[in-house]
Design a protein around this motif. Structure first.
Motif, short mmCIF file in Angstrom:
data_model
loop_
_atom_site.label_atom_id
_atom_site.label_comp_id
_atom_site.label_asym_id
_atom_site.label_seq_id
_atom_site.Cartn_x
_atom_site.Cartn_y
_atom_site.Cartn_z
N VAL A 31 0.86 -1.18 0.00
CA VAL A 31 0.00 0.00 0.00
C VAL A 31 0.89 1.23 0.00
O VAL A 31 1.99 1.24 0.58
N ALA A 32 0.41 2.28 -0.65
CA ALA A 32 1.18 3.53 -0.71
C ALA A 32 1.15 4.24 0.63
O ALA A 32 2.11 4.90 1.03
N ALA A 33 0.01 4.13 1.30
CA ALA A 33 -0.13 4.81 2.59
C ALA A 33 -1.09 4.01 3.47
O ALA A 33 -1.95 3.29 2.98
N GLY A 34 -0.96 4.18 4.78
CA GLY A 34 -1.85 3.50 5.70
C GLY A 34 -1.37 2.10 6.03
O GLY A 34 -0.28 1.67 5.65
N SER A 35 -2.24 1.36 6.73
CA SER A 35 -1.90 0.02 7.21
C SER A 35 -2.27 -1.02 6.16
O SER A 35 -3.39 -1.06 5.66
N VAL A 36 -1.30 -1.88 5.83
CA VAL A 36 -1.58 -2.95 4.89
C VAL A 36 -2.61 -3.92 5.45
O VAL A 36 -3.47 -4.44 4.74
N TRP A 37 -2.54 -4.14 6.76
CA TRP A 37 -3.52 -5.05 7.38
C TRP A 37 -4.92 -4.46 7.34
O TRP A 37 -5.89 -5.17 7.05
N ASP A 38 -5.06 -3.17 7.63
CA ASP A 38 -6.39 -2.54 7.60
C ASP A 38 -6.97 -2.61 6.19
O ASP A 38 -8.16 -2.90 6.00
N THR A 39 -6.13 -2.31 5.22
CA THR A 39 -6.60 -2.37 3.83
C THR A 39 -7.04 -3.78 3.47
O THR A 39 -8.07 -3.99 2.82
N TYR A 40 -6.27 -4.75 3.90
CA TYR A 40 -6.58 -6.16 3.63
C TYR A 40 -7.90 -6.56 4.30
O TYR A 40 -8.80 -7.12 3.65
#
Length: 997
Positions: A31-40
Motif C-alpha cells: 500500500v502507498a499509505a496506511g496500514s496494509v492489514w487494515d486495507t486487507y
C-alpha cells in the motif's frame, strides 16, 4: 466466530485459500499509505465471501494475527476464518517434476484445536532440511525465506505428525490442488507417479480446483484399480496481493465463486465430505437461490403462531410467540409421538389453502373427530405464513381452507396417505393426479396447444370416444360437459380465476422486484474490449431474435400437428358417414323394392377427397420443413446471418447453441468490469423472458399466464352462456367397434407415458423397479352393475352365491385381449340364455338392456397403474403402497409449490426402502421446497435435510409447545436426532452421527 442459523444449512460464499499480508512466500500486499492489514481486512469485510481459509506456508502465525486484528477492527463482524497451512510435498507427480502443495485446514474452535496444538504439529513435522549438525529441521524451526523456499515434507510424515499431535481426533482436513502440479497434472506415463497420486488422492479430504474438476472427483472409478470415494472440489482465489483480491468477486476468469451449503463452522465444512455433490457449488449462484429469487411466491420464509391478546391460557399455553424460519430446500420436523409435529404441518396446510382439509389430524374438524378445533382452543390462536416475496397470509386456527383461493402448498397429511393406500381403487382424485403428472412431462409441441391431460385426451381420442359412445354414454358425456360449463358459470369459479390472476400478477411484481442492480457500462475500455463488447451486444440481439424465431416455429409446428389431427378426425367422420349410409341403404333397399323403386336412383352418396389429400400433403410438408435438420456448421469466418434465415427448429437450435458458445467465448475475453456489465445485461434479458412467460403472448397466451387467465374471465362473460345453450341442443350417434376404439385410447395413454418411464429409470441402480403401466382394468363396480340386471334368487348360472360364480367367469379373462373379453361376454350370455332368461332379468330391467350393458364393454376402463416389481397397488403391502405413492409425489410430480409430507413413512418397513425414499426426497428438493414431518429421523439424515426442527409439547407444563432448530452438523441437532431415534440407528445414520454430521 460462528453464527449458526435457525434456518439450518444455508448457501454461503467460501474462499478457503487466500494468503494474508506477511505471508512467508510471494507476499505482494503493498500500500502507498496506511496500514496494509487494515486495507486487507477492509477488503475481506466488503466482499461477498463469508468464510475464509487464511493461508501461509509451513506456518499459522499470520492466521492468528489476522483474526485478532479483524476482531479489533470489526467487533461485530460476521466473517469466519480457518487456518490453512500450505505444505510443499517432496514427491512430484507431474511431468515437470515440480513439488505440489498439500493444504491442511484446521478447526477454528480453539477449545478443539488451540494454537499450541497446531504449533506442536509443526514441531512434530520434519522437513527434508537438516541443520549444521545434521539434525532434521521441523516446520516450526524454519526461519529464513530460503528455508521456506527449499523445505519439503512427505505425505507419510504429515499423517504421522497429525496422529502424534491429535491422536484419534481429526480437527483438520487435507486439501490438495486439482491442477497447478496437482492431481490432474499427474504424469500418466509414469506408473510410480500414478501410484503416488492415488495415495495422495486417498489421503486428501478434498481438492482445490474449478468446476471443470468437479465431475472427475465425483467419479468413483478414477483409480486404475479399486473404487475411489467421491470428494468435494473448492475453487479459491489463492490471493497474494491486493490486485488478486479482485478474484473474491467470483467473476474473474479462472477464479469462480465457491458456495458451500452448511453452517460456517468446521463441522459444516466436514459436511461436504459426505455430500460433495449436493453441498458444494462452483459458479455464479446455486440454482435454489436463483429459484427463490425468481419464484419468491413459492417459497415459505417463516411460520408465526401466537395466541390472541384476550386468551388467558385457560386451556393450555400451546403456541406462545412461536416463530419458525424455514429452509428453502428440505426441512425435517422431528419429535416423538404427540410432540406437535402434525400441528405445524396442518397449520401450514391451512394457511396454504390445501385441498385435503378433511385429512387434517391436529386441526381435524369432522364428526366424531374434533381435537384442537373443539371450543376454547383453536379460536384462541392465529398464525401467519410469510412468503419469500414479503407477502403473507394470516388466519385464525379455527378458520377453514378457502377453496376459492389458489392452492399454494401441496400437503400430504398422514391420514391422506392412509386413505389412498387403503382405498386406492376408489380414489378418482389420485388417478387424476397421475394423469396430470404424465401431462406435465409431455413435450410442448406434442401437447397440441392443449392445457391439460383431459383436453389432450379429448383431442387425440375424439375418434375413439365417438366409436365407443352409445346414446346413453353420449348423454352422460353431454351432462358431464354441461356440468363442467355450468361450474364455470358459478361465482366461485369466477372468483378462483380472479384470485389466480391476482396470484400471477403478484408473481410478476415479485419478478420485477428481483431485477438486479444496474451495472454501468464500463466507461474506459481498450479498443479491443469495446469491439468485443459490441460483438457481444450484436450477437445477443441476434440470440434474442433467434429465441423469438424458435417460439414462432414451435407455435407453427404445434398448429400444424393440431391441424393434421383434426384432418384425421375429418377423414374418420367421412368414413363413419359412408359406413352409416351403407348400413341404412340396406334397410332402405327393402322398402324401395316393395314400392317398385330402384334404391340407387333414390339415394346416392359421393365424396371428393382430393382437397383433403392436398391439404394433408401440404401440412405434412410443412411439418417436415419445420423439423428438418440441415446439420449446420458455423466456421469461425462465417457469420450467423439473420433469425429469419432459419426455417426449422433443429436449425434454429443449432445456431442458438453455436451463438451461445460464441458469446461465452467472447465474454471470457472481457475484463472483469466488462464481464459484470455483460452478466447484468444477460440477467436483464432472462428477467424479461420470465416476465413474458408469466404475462403470456397477446395472440395465443399459454395456460396459467396473465393474459390466458384474463381471456378465460372474458370467455365467461361473453361466450359461456351461449355454449351452454348449444350443448343442451347437441345430440350424438351410437357407434360400434368398441374394443378397437378402446385400444386406440390405450395407445394414447401408452405413448404419453414414455417420458415418465424415462424418469423412473432413476431407480434402476437401486434394484427398485417402479413402472407406470397403461392397461385395461375391470370397473370396480362391475359386479354391482351386473347384478342390477341379473337376479340371484332365480334358477340360473348365478343362483345363490352369484358373486362367486361371476368371479369364476372373470378369473381367466385377459382384459387386454379382445378374443378373451369377447369369449367372456358370449359365454355369460349363453349360460344365462340356457335357463329362463326373462325370469333371471330383474323386473326393472329388460334382456335387451342387459345385452347392451354386456356387449358395450363400458365396464372396461383405461387407467394408469403404478407398479412395484410388476405388482399393482392392490397386490402390495401397506408399506409398499406408501413408498410407491411417495415416489410418485416426490420424483414424478413437477409442481414447484412447497410440498409438505406428514409421517408418510409409518408403514415403510426396511432400510432399503428408506434409502430409496431418501433418494426421492433429494430429487424433489432440487425443484421445490420440501417440509418433511417425521418421528423417524433416519429419513432426515438420509435425505441430507438442510434444516432439522425438533419439537416438543410438554403436557406437564400446561401444554407448552417449543422447538429447537438448526443444521444437521450442529451438536445440539445431533443430540435431538439421537434422542428421537430411541436407540435405533441404521448404519448410514451411525456413520453420519459418528462425525457429528
Amino acid at each position: 466466530m460462528t453464527a449458526n442459523s435457525k434456518q439450518g444449512s444455508l448457501w454461503r460464499r467460501w474462499d478457503l485459500h487466500i494468503h494474508t499480508p506477511e505471508t512467508k512466500l510471494a507476499n505482494n500486499y503493498k500500500v502507498a499509505a496506511g496500514s496494509v492489514w487494515d486495507t486487507y481486512l477492509d477488503a475481506l469485510e466488503a466482499s461477498d465471501v463469508h468464510v475464509f481459509g487464511l493461508t501461509d506456508y509451513f506456518s499459522c502465525d499470520n492466521y492468528f494475527v489476522a483474526v485478532k486484528k479483524y476482531r479489533d477492527r470489526f467487533p461485530d463482524g460476521k466473517k469466519v476464518f480457518f487456518p490453512n497451512i500450505e505444505l510443499r510435498l517432496s514427491a512430484a507427480i507431474g511431468k515437470e517434476g515440480n513439488s505440489p502443495d498439500m493444504h491442511i485446514i484446521f478447526d477454528n474452535d480453539l477449545d478443539v484445536c488451540p494454537q499450541e496444538k497446531i504449533t506442536t504439529f509443526l514441531q512434530n513435522l520434519a522437513t527434508h532440511l537438516t541443520d549444521s549438525n545434521g539434525v532434521e529441521v521441523s516446520c516450526a524451526d524454519l526461519a529464513t525465506k530460503g528455508n521456506y523456499d527449499q523445505a519439503t515434507v512427505s505425505l507419510k510424515d504429515i499423517r504421522d505428525a497429525l496422529v502424534r499431535t491429535f491422536g484419534d481426533a481429526q480437527p483438520y482436513l487435507l486439501v490438495f490442488p486439482a491442477k497447478n502440479d496437482g492431481m490432474r497434472s499427474q504424469d500418466t506415463g509414469s506408473p510410480r507417479k500414478i501410484s503416488i497420486a492415488e495415495e495422495i488422492d486417498k489421503a486428501a479430504h478434498g481438492f482445490f480446483g474449478g468446476s471443470d474438476s468437479t465431475d472427475y472427483f465425483l467419479n468413483t472409478e478414477r483409480y486404475k484399480e479399486g473404487a475411489a470415494k467421491k470428494k468435494p472440489v473448492f475453487d479459491a482465489s489463492d490471493a497474494h496481493s491486493f490486485d488478486d483480491l479482485e478474484r473474491l468477486s467470483g467473476d474473474v476468469t479462472g477464479y469462480d465463486a465457491t458456495w458451500i451449503k452448511a453452517n460456517p463452522s468446521f463441522e459444516g465444512l466436514k459436511q461436504t465430505l459426505f455430500e460433495p455433490e449436493a453441498r458444494v457449488f462452483i459458479g455464479e449462484e446455486p440454482p435454489v437461490l436463483q429459484r427463490r429469487r425468481a419464484e419468491a411466491t413459492k417459497f415459505i420464509d417463516h411460520l408465526d403462531i401466537r395466541n390472541i391478546p384476550s386468551y388467558d391460557s385457560e386451556n393450555g399455553l400451546w403456541f406462545r410467540k412461536v416463530d419458525v424460519p424455514l429452509n428453502p430446500e428440505l426441512t425435517a420436523i422431528i419429535g416423538n409421538k404427540g410432540s406437535g409435529k402434525s400441528a405445524l404441518a396442518d397449520i401450514i396446510g391451512l394457511l396454504g389453502d390445501s385441498r385435503v382439509e378433511e385429512s387434517f389430524s391436529f386441526l381435524a374438524n369432522s364428526r366424531g373427530n374434533v381435537k384442537f378445533k373443539q371450543k376454547g382452543y383453536a379460536e384462541n390462536f392465529e398464525a401467519t405464513l410469510m412468503w419469500a416475496d414479503g407477502s403473507s397470509v394470516t388466519k385464525n386456527l379455527s378458520d377453514s381452507v378457502r377453496l376459492t383461493e389458489p392452492e399454494k402448498v401441496k400437503y400430504l397429511p398422514q391420514n391422506y396417505f392412509e386413505t389412498l393406500t387403503n382405498e386406492i381403487q376408489e380414489v378418482r382424485q389420485f388417478q387424476t393426479e397421475i394423469e396430470n403428472v404424465v401431462f406435465s412431462h409431455v413435450e410442448e409441441t406434442d401437447r397440441l396447444n392443449q392445457s391439460s391431460f383431459k383436453e389432450l385426451e379429448e383431442l387425440k381420442t375424439q375418434e375413439s370416444r365417438d366409436k365407443v359412445s352409445d346414446l346413453k354414454q353420449k348423454l352422460r358425456e353431454l351432462h358431464y360437459r354441461l356440468d363442467d360449463l355450468k361450474s364455470r358459470s358459478r361465482p366461485e369459479f369466477r372468483d378462483t380465476l380472479e384470485r389466480e390472476l391476482d396470484k400471477l400478477k403478484a408473481e410478476l411484481k415479485a419478478l420485477e422486484a428481483s431485477a438486479p442492480s444496474e451495472v454501468q457500462k464500463p466507461s474506459e475500455e481498450s479498443t479491443e474490449q469495446q469491439a468485443i463488447s459490441k460483438s457481444i451486444e450484436g450477437l445477443s440481439e441476434l440470440l434474442g431474435d433467434l429465441e423469438a424465431r424458435r417460439k414462432e416455429l414451435t407455435g407453427l409446428l404445434a398448429n400444424a400437428k393440431e391441424r393434421l389431427e383434426k384432418l384425421k378426425r375429418l377423414v374418420s367422420k367421412l368414413t363413419e358417414v359412408r359406413d352409416y349410409f351403407q348400413s341404412e341403404k340396406e334397410s332402405i333397399a327393402a322398402l324401395c323394392k316393395e314400392l317398385g323403386l330402384n334404391e340407387d336412383e333414390v339415394i346416392t352418396l359421393s365424396f371428393d377427397t382430393s382437397p383433403i389429400i392436398k391439404l394433408e400433403g401440404s401440412i405434412k410438408d410443412r411439418i417436415a420443413a419445420l423439423t428438418a435438420d440441415s446439420k449446420l456448421q458455423f466456421p469461425i469466418e462465417q457469420g450467423f446471418g439473420r433469425a429469419d434465415d432459419y426455417g426449422s427448429l433443429p436449425d434454429v437450435d443449432a445456431v442458438i447453441e453455436a451463438l451461445r458458445q460464441k458469446i461465452s467465448s467472447l465474454r471470457e475475453q472481457l475484463s472483469a468490469p466488462g464481464k459484470r456489465y455483460q452478466s447484468y445485461l444477460h440477467k436483464i434479458s432472462e428477467l424479461e423472458k420470465q416476465k413474458a412467460a408469466i404475462l403470456g403472448t397477446e395472440e395465443h397466451p399459454a395456460p396459467k399466464t396473465i393474459r390466458h387467465t384474463e381471456n378465460q374471465i372474458s370467455y365467461i362473460e361473453q361466450e359461456l352462456e351461449s355454449e351452454i345453450a348449444a350443448l343442451e341442443a347437441e345430440r350424438k350417434t351410437i357407434t360400434k367397434s368398441i374394443f378397437q376404439a378402446k385400444e386406440s385410447v390405450l395407445s394414447f395413454y401408452t405413448e404419453l407415458k414414455q417420458s415418465v418411464e424415462d424418469k423412473l429409470s432413476f431407480f434402476k441402480e437401486d434394484n427398485f423397479h417402479v413402472s407406470l403401466e397403461a392397461s385395461f382394468v375391470l370397473a370396480s363396480n362391475f359386479s354391482e352393475q351386473f347384478f342390477d340386471f341379473i337376479s340371484k334368487s332365480v334358477r340360473g348360472p348365478f343362483h345363490g352365491d352369484g358373486e362367486r360364480a361371476l368371479r369364476d367367469f372373470i378369473s381367466e379373462v385377459d382384459w387386454g385381449n379382445f378374443e378373451s373379453v369377447y369369449g367372456f361376454c358370449e359365454t355369460v350370455a349363453q349360460e344365462v340364455e340356457k335357463h329362463d332368461f326373462v325370469k333371471q332379468i330383474r323386473q326393472s330391467k329388460t334382456g335387451k338392456e342387459f345385452c347392451d350393458f354386456l356387449f358395450s364393454l363400458d365396464f372396461i376402463q383405461t387407467m394408469y397403474e403404478l407398479r412395484l416389481g410388476g405388482k399393482n397397488l392392490t397386490q402390495l403391502s401397506p408399506g409398499e403402497k406408501g413408498l410407491l405413492l411417495l415416489v410418485f409425489y416426490l420424483h414424478l410430480d413437477m409442481e414447484n409449490t412447497p410440498l409438505i409430507i406428514d409421517q408418510a413413512e409409518d408403514n415403510l418397513d426396511n432400510d432399503s426402502i428408506f434409502s430409496v425414499l431418501a433418494k426421492c426426497i433429494r430429487s424433489a428438493k432440487k425443484n421445490r421446497q420440501v417440509i418433511l414431518v417425521t418421528h423417524n429421523p433416519n429419513l432426515a439424515v438420509g435425505a441430507d435435510a438442510e434444516q432439522i426442527i425438533y419439537v416438543k409439547l410438554e403436557k406437564h407444563k400446561n401444554y407448552k409447545f417449543s422447538y429447537e432448530s438448526g443444521a444437521i452438523e450442529e451438536v445440539q441437532t445431533n443430540a435431538n436426532v439421537v434422542k428421537v431415534l430411541e436407540g435405533t440407528k441404521p448404519a448410514f445414520v451411525q456413520r453420519r452421527l459418528k462425525y457429528r454430521i
